[in-house]
Design a protein around this motif. Structure first.
Motif, PDB file in Angstrom:
ATOM      1  N   TRP A   1       1.164  -1.035  -0.461  1.00  0.00           N
ATOM      2  CA  TRP A   1       0.275  -0.116   0.353  1.00  0.00           C
ATOM      3  C   TRP A   1       0.795   1.127   0.028  1.00  0.00           C
ATOM      4  CZ3 TRP A   1      -4.962  -0.996  -1.544  1.00  0.00           C
ATOM      5  CH2 TRP A   1      -5.039  -1.902  -1.170  1.00  0.00           C
TER       6      TRP A   1
ATOM      7  N   GLU B   1       0.389   4.662  -2.647  1.00  0.00           N
ATOM      8  CA  GLU B   1       0.264   5.759  -2.258  1.00  0.00           C
ATOM      9  C   GLU B   1       1.489   6.958  -2.624  1.00  0.00           C
ATOM     10  OE1 GLU B   1       0.754   5.971   2.754  1.00  0.00           O
ATOM     11  OE2 GLU B   1      -1.529   4.839   2.538  1.00  0.00           O
TER      12      GLU B   1
ATOM     13  N   LYS C   1      -7.446   5.284  -0.085  1.00  0.00           N
ATOM     14  CA  LYS C   1      -6.172   5.571  -0.860  1.00  0.00           C
ATOM     15  C   LYS C   1      -6.572   6.553  -1.921  1.00  0.00           C
ATOM     16  CE  LYS C   1      -3.669   2.743   2.119  1.00  0.00           C
ATOM     17  NZ  LYS C   1      -3.182   3.695   3.060  1.00  0.00           N
TER      18      LYS C   1
END
Length: 366
Positions: free
Chosen positions: A31, A35, A109
């Motif tokens: 993740w 990002e 996100k």
């Protein structure tokens, strides 16, 4: 959770694809790398590419589809099946709950970045929210050839009183080793003890070309699911002749380690015996050694090669097994870690593979 490596767009896309199709735990996804990429101008294209590679249903308009295709052509080389949806994976996605949690995380996100909203993400979530959950889900594991192994598994970790209805990390690790060492299995008869959902054996059948493969387990629910997974991956069972001459003869056998006889084991005429993640309690470990000793006694002239893979969950996991192997006169060697990392299991898991020698010769050192 293991430290996250910062990935380029190609490896990042592949990481999401492999983890999603295998329904790995969401915290293991990269993740942080995502990002960082979402702050770049191509961030929206990356999200659309992730939707395409994970095969989540979504209705893309013309502009979104063009963005997705531009990213795929730029980020992923067009070789093999790199940008082609795997047919089995399209038909058999992970559980509805899993897909819902994944999409929710993806949307979170995306919303954290100052950019235009992507309708495709919300449309995909709407479709998933309307879908009906099942007690069975699917996990798909992509092979180097572009083929895949897809398994139907129970949505519960322990179901119907057995752990054999899900795939454990040591099975993935042993499958990787097998794919890296196909000559160990090519044109040989392989017996797997405690096949569970069938991942390791199906990967060997698809990538290593054995002459015959015998899956085995003792629990009725596991055997039923195992037969279903064999058929799901295109292998006819038992008396049926394979349509592909290069395909192995595949059987699923009921094999209770506490009741099996020497004559039953001898009838398999196995050249190779494998087992993965079956050392989860002392009683089962003792039963496994009993079977291995029986194999040693009944196939003295042509004892099979044996490979046992297990995750070290505590200091006692392998200690009893090794002690009992020594007591039974079965020689063993721990194989060095293999280089390939094909499947998305936990990288910090301590997994070992032991090679055993059943014929009493000191050809393998401790």
């Amino acid at each position: 959770m293991a430290p996250e490596n910062h990935e380029g767009p190609t490896s990042l896309l592949q990481s999401f694809e492999r983890r999603f199709l295998a329904a790995r735990a969401l915290p293991t996804f990269p993740w942080q790398s995502l990002e960082e990429k979402l702050r770049e101008p191509s961030g929206s294209e990356l999200l659309l590419a992730i939707l395409q590679k994970t095969n989540i249903p979504a209705s893309l308009d013309g502009q979104e589809r063009a963005c997705e295709l531009r990213f795929l052509h730029r980020a992923v080389p067009l070789h093999g099946n790199a940008t082609v949806k795997h047919p089995v994976c399209v038909q058999h996605l992970p559980s509805v709950k899993y897909a819902r949690c994944f999409l929710s995380k993806l949307i979170k996100k995306h919303e954290a970045v100052p950019t235009e909203p992507l309708d495709a993400l919300y449309e995909a979530l709407a479709e998933v929210l309307m879908a009906k959950e099942s007690t069975q889900c699917h996990r798909s594991y992509l092979l180097p050839s572009g083929d895949s192994v897809t398994l139907s598994e129970s949505t519960a970790i322990v179901s119907h009183g057995t752990t054999g209805l899900v795939t454990w990390d040591a099975a993935l690790y042993l499958a990787e080793w097998a794919i890296e060492n196909p000559a160990t299995f090519t044109d040989r008869t392989v017996l797997e003890l405690g096949s569970g959902a069938g991942l390791t054996g199906l990967a060997i059948c698809k990538a290593c070309y054995p002459r015959a493969f015998i899956f085995s387990d003792c629990h009725d629910q596991v055997l039923e699911q195992l037969r279903g997974n064999v058929l799901l991956n295109g292998f006819p069972l038992e008396l049926h002749t394979p349509t592909d001459p290069s395909s192995p003869k595949v059987t699923v056998a009921e094999l209770d380690w506490d009741e099996v006889t020497a004559s039953q084991l001898s009838a398999f005429q196995a050249d190779v015996v494998i087992a993965a993640d079956v050392l989860y309690c002392g009683e089962v470990t003792l039963s496994l050694v009993r079977v291995l000793k029986m194999l040693s006694d009944c196939q003295r002239k042509n004892a099979p090669d044996v490979y046992v893979s297990y995750t070290i969950r505590s200091q006692d996991t392998g200690k009893l097994f090794i002690t009992e192997l020594d007591r039974a006169g079965i020689y063993w060697e721990e194989l060095p870690p293999h280089a390939s990392k094909l499947f998305p299991y936990e990288e910090y898991s301590a997994i070992v593979i032991l090679k055993l020698v059943l014929n009493g010769c000191h050809s393998v050192g401790k």
